[in-house]
Design a protein around this motif. Structure first.
Motif, PDB file in Angstrom:
ATOM      1  N   TYR A 105      46.537  87.004  54.305  1.00  0.00           N
ATOM      2  CA  TYR A 105      45.852  86.057  55.179  1.00  0.00           C
ATOM      3  C   TYR A 105      44.508  86.687  55.520  1.00  0.00           C
ATOM      4  N   ARG A 106      43.443  86.121  54.957  1.00  0.00           N
ATOM      5  CA  ARG A 106      42.113  86.701  55.126  1.00  0.00           C
ATOM      6  C   ARG A 106      41.125  85.634  55.579  1.00  0.00           C
ATOM      7  N   ASP A 107      39.891  86.074  55.849  1.00  0.00           N
ATOM      8  CA  ASP A 107      38.900  85.166  56.413  1.00  0.00           C
ATOM      9  C   ASP A 107      38.368  84.183  55.381  1.00  0.00           C
ATOM     10  N   THR A 108      38.101  82.979  55.831  1.00  0.00           N
ATOM     11  CA  THR A 108      37.645  81.897  54.963  1.00  0.00           C
ATOM     12  C   THR A 108      36.343  82.240  54.256  1.00  0.00           C
ATOM     13  N   ALA A 109      35.420  82.900  54.946  1.00  0.00           N
ATOM     14  CA  ALA A 109      34.098  83.173  54.390  1.00  0.00           C
ATOM     15  C   ALA A 109      34.042  84.447  53.542  1.00  0.00           C
ATOM     16  N   ALA A 110      35.160  85.167  53.447  1.00  0.00           N
ATOM     17  CA  ALA A 110      35.219  86.407  52.661  1.00  0.00           C
ATOM     18  C   ALA A 110      34.188  87.427  53.142  1.00  0.00           C
ATOM     19  N   TRP A 111      34.028  87.532  54.450  1.00  0.00           N
ATOM     20  CA  TRP A 111      33.071  88.479  55.018  1.00  0.00           C
ATOM     21  C   TRP A 111      33.744  89.666  55.703  1.00  0.00           C
ATOM     22  N   CYS A 112      34.937  89.480  56.245  1.00  0.00           N
ATOM     23  CA  CYS A 112      35.606  90.500  57.061  1.00  0.00           C
ATOM     24  C   CYS A 112      35.807  91.798  56.279  1.00  0.00           C
ATOM     25  N   PRO A 113      35.291  92.936  56.770  1.00  0.00           N
ATOM     26  CA  PRO A 113      35.436  94.193  56.035  1.00  0.00           C
ATOM     27  C   PRO A 113      36.877  94.699  55.984  1.00  0.00           C
ATOM     28  N   TYR A 114      37.664  94.383  57.005  1.00  0.00           N
ATOM     29  CA  TYR A 114      39.050  94.838  57.015  1.00  0.00           C
ATOM     30  C   TYR A 114      39.880  94.072  55.987  1.00  0.00           C
ATOM     31  N   CYS A 115      39.556  92.799  55.814  1.00  0.00           N
ATOM     32  CA  CYS A 115      40.189  92.028  54.743  1.00  0.00           C
ATOM     33  C   CYS A 115      39.740  92.547  53.374  1.00  0.00           C
ATOM     34  N   GLU A 116      38.462  92.905  53.294  1.00  0.00           N
ATOM     35  CA  GLU A 116      37.911  93.332  52.008  1.00  0.00           C
ATOM     36  C   GLU A 116      38.587  94.586  51.486  1.00  0.00           C
ATOM     37  N   LYS A 117      38.901  95.533  52.363  1.00  0.00           N
ATOM     38  CA  LYS A 117      39.498  96.773  51.851  1.00  0.00           C
ATOM     39  C   LYS A 117      40.922  96.548  51.340  1.00  0.00           C
ATOM     40  N   VAL A 118      41.661  95.634  51.974  1.00  0.00           N
ATOM     41  CA  VAL A 118      42.979  95.277  51.448  1.00  0.00           C
ATOM     42  C   VAL A 118      42.830  94.553  50.114  1.00  0.00           C
ATOM     43  N   TRP A 119      41.898  93.633  50.072  1.00  0.00           N
ATOM     44  CA  TRP A 119      41.599  92.861  48.865  1.00  0.00           C
ATOM     45  C   TRP A 119      41.227  93.792  47.710  1.00  0.00           C
ATOM     46  N   LEU A 120      40.377  94.770  47.979  1.00  0.00           N
ATOM     47  CA  LEU A 120      39.942  95.715  46.959  1.00  0.00           C
ATOM     48  C   LEU A 120      41.127  96.525  46.432  1.00  0.00           C
ATOM     49  N   LEU A 121      42.013  96.952  47.328  1.00  0.00           N
ATOM     50  CA  LEU A 121      43.194  97.702  46.898  1.00  0.00           C
ATOM     51  C   LEU A 121      44.078  96.856  45.981  1.00  0.00           C
ATOM     52  N   LEU A 122      44.319  95.607  46.356  1.00  0.00           N
ATOM     53  CA  LEU A 122      45.137  94.723  45.526  1.00  0.00           C
ATOM     54  C   LEU A 122      44.532  94.546  44.139  1.00  0.00           C
ATOM     55  N   GLU A 123      43.217  94.362  44.099  1.00  0.00           N
ATOM     56  CA  GLU A 123      42.552  94.162  42.812  1.00  0.00           C
ATOM     57  C   GLU A 123      42.574  95.428  41.961  1.00  0.00           C
ATOM     58  N   GLU A 124      42.357  96.579  42.561  1.00  0.00           N
ATOM     59  CA  GLU A 124      42.367  97.827  41.804  1.00  0.00           C
ATOM     60  C   GLU A 124      43.765  98.161  41.291  1.00  0.00           C
ATOM     61  N   LYS A 125      44.783  97.886  42.090  1.00  0.00           N
ATOM     62  CA  LYS A 125      46.153  98.144  41.661  1.00  0.00           C
ATOM     63  C   LYS A 125      46.688  97.046  40.749  1.00  0.00           C
ATOM     64  N   GLN A 126      45.948  95.911  40.699  1.00  0.00           N
ATOM     65  CA  GLN A 126      46.364  94.730  39.942  1.00  0.00           C
ATOM     66  C   GLN A 126      47.772  94.273  40.354  1.00  0.00           C
ATOM     67  N   VAL A 127      47.918  94.157  41.655  1.00  0.00           N
ATOM     68  CA  VAL A 127      49.160  93.653  42.230  1.00  0.00           C
ATOM     69  C   VAL A 127      49.044  92.146  42.377  1.00  0.00           C
ATOM     70  N   PRO A 128      49.951  91.354  41.816  1.00  0.00           N
ATOM     71  CA  PRO A 128      49.866  89.897  41.995  1.00  0.00           C
ATOM     72  C   PRO A 128      50.070  89.510  43.458  1.00  0.00           C
ATOM     73  N   TYR A 129      49.309  88.502  43.902  1.00  0.00           N
ATOM     74  CA  TYR A 129      49.387  88.121  45.306  1.00  0.00           C
ATOM     75  C   TYR A 129      48.878  86.698  45.501  1.00  0.00           C
ATOM     76  N   MET A 130      49.236  86.139  46.660  1.00  0.00           N
ATOM     77  CA  MET A 130      48.764  84.837  47.112  1.00  0.00           C
ATOM     78  C   MET A 130      47.772  85.034  48.257  1.00  0.00           C
ATOM     79  N   VAL A 131      46.935  84.016  48.496  1.00  0.00           N
ATOM     80  CA  VAL A 131      45.935  84.072  49.565  1.00  0.00           C
ATOM     81  C   VAL A 131      46.052  82.830  50.438  1.00  0.00           C
TER      82      VAL A 131
END
Length: 323
Positions: A105-131
């Motif tokens: 559950y992240r911010d609509t505008a994709a600006w929040c830095p705390y959301c971004e670091k979780v997002w970056l981890l998911l992408e780097e680990k290539q873990v499938p996920y929903m948003v």
């Protein structure tokens, strides 16, 4: 056409009539507005000739390039080769059932830095996920179901295997433990593991120094000095591990922690404080780190924000408003 639209169009017509009528002036304009406003809801005022949504969808499809159509299909299917703020699902070759294990559950505008670091981890680990997207407090309301799940209203929140986790660092650690196939932290018995906690402490010290300096007009010289000293420590820490990343030649969870905030420092400080970060020769290892992050390829680069977007977001959400 809704009555409100017809009323607006009628009032616009009244304004135009009043302004072009000889001797009409403002008094005539308001008289005509009142007269026409009383009949603005009449269905005879405007005929609806707008194309239907189905027609517009067909036009979009016909006028899109093959790449654009492919992008929309891959976005829908969760199979884009790179990150996207528009994505509601990311599969990385797995199934939707696999992706349902994690909902971010992240911010609509994709600006929040705390959301971004979780997002970056998911992408780097290539873990499938929903948003699921929710507004930040500074630009919109949150739905009742989100308040029920997160009483503080803070983001990000994640559900990992059915468990609700409400703090970004806790989310990252839970993901790392649940998906050990692509480790983003060194083994506990390795030499690099000793450096993790001091680096994460340094990241929070740097963030606090930057944010105090950015949002306060007090003791500007002292706050600048403190920030510069901490950036010196960051540069030295990168050098100590051999770079280009914080734990050496491979990206790690530590880099995901630093990335959103170093990105915002590099964008905001030249604008608000006249200090270059990204290209400052005082910190050559920080320069190398930025370059290494930027060449991670298209998988994660779309996560980063533009300088204008960052500075506008800081002004709206964080900085004292001018009065």
């Amino acid at each position: 056409v809704p009555a409100a639209w017809m009323a607006a169009l009628a009032l616009l017509a009244a304004w135009t009539t009043a302004m072009v009528k000889p001797g009409g002036g403002l008094g005539g304009m308001f008289q005509n507005m009142v007269k026409l406003g009383s009949t603005a809801s009449s269905a005879a005022v405007v005929q609806d000739r707008a194309p239907s949504w189905d027609t517009l969808t067909a036009l979009l499809h016909d006028q899109s390039s093959a790449d654009e159509r492919s992008f929309r299909q891959q976005l829908h299917d969760g199979t884009l080769p790179h990150a996207s703020a528009l994505a509601k699902m990311r599969l990385f070759g797995k199934s939707e059932a696999d992706a349902s294990r994690i909902t971010l559950y992240r911010d609509t505008a994709a600006w929040c830095p705390y959301c971004e670091k979780v997002w970056l981890l998911l992408e780097e680990k290539q873990v499938p996920y929903m948003v699921e997207k929710v507004n930040m407090n500074c630009y919109g309301d949150k739905p009742a179901w989100f308040w029920a799940m997160q009483p503080s209203g803070g983001i990000p929140v994640a559900k990992v295997d059915g468990k609700v986790i409400r703090e970004s660092n806790d989310i990252m650690m839970a993901i790392e433990q649940a998906y050990p196939e692509r480790p983003m932290l060194p083994r506990e018995d390795s030499a690099k593991a000793v450096a993790v906690r001091p680096l994460l402490t340094l990241e929070r010290q740097l963030f606090s120094s930057w944010f105090r300096w950015l949002t306060s007009g007090m003791n500007d010289g002292a706050q600048r000095h403190n920030f510069l000293a901490l950036m010196d420590e960051v540069d030295a820490a990168l050098a100590a591990q051999g770079g280009p990343f914080f734990l050496g030649e491979d990206i790690s969870l530590v880099d995901c922690m630093f990335a959103p905030f170093l990105e915002r420092m590099a964008a905001s400080l030249p604008y608000y404080k006249g200090l270059l970060v990204r290209t400052n020769s005082r910190w050559p290892h920080v320069q190398c780190w930025f370059s290494a992050m930027e060449v991670r390829g298209p998988r994660c680069q779309p996560l980063t924000s533009s300088t204008l977007f960052i500075n506008h977001g800081l002004r709206v959400c964080c900085l004292p408003q001018e009065r």
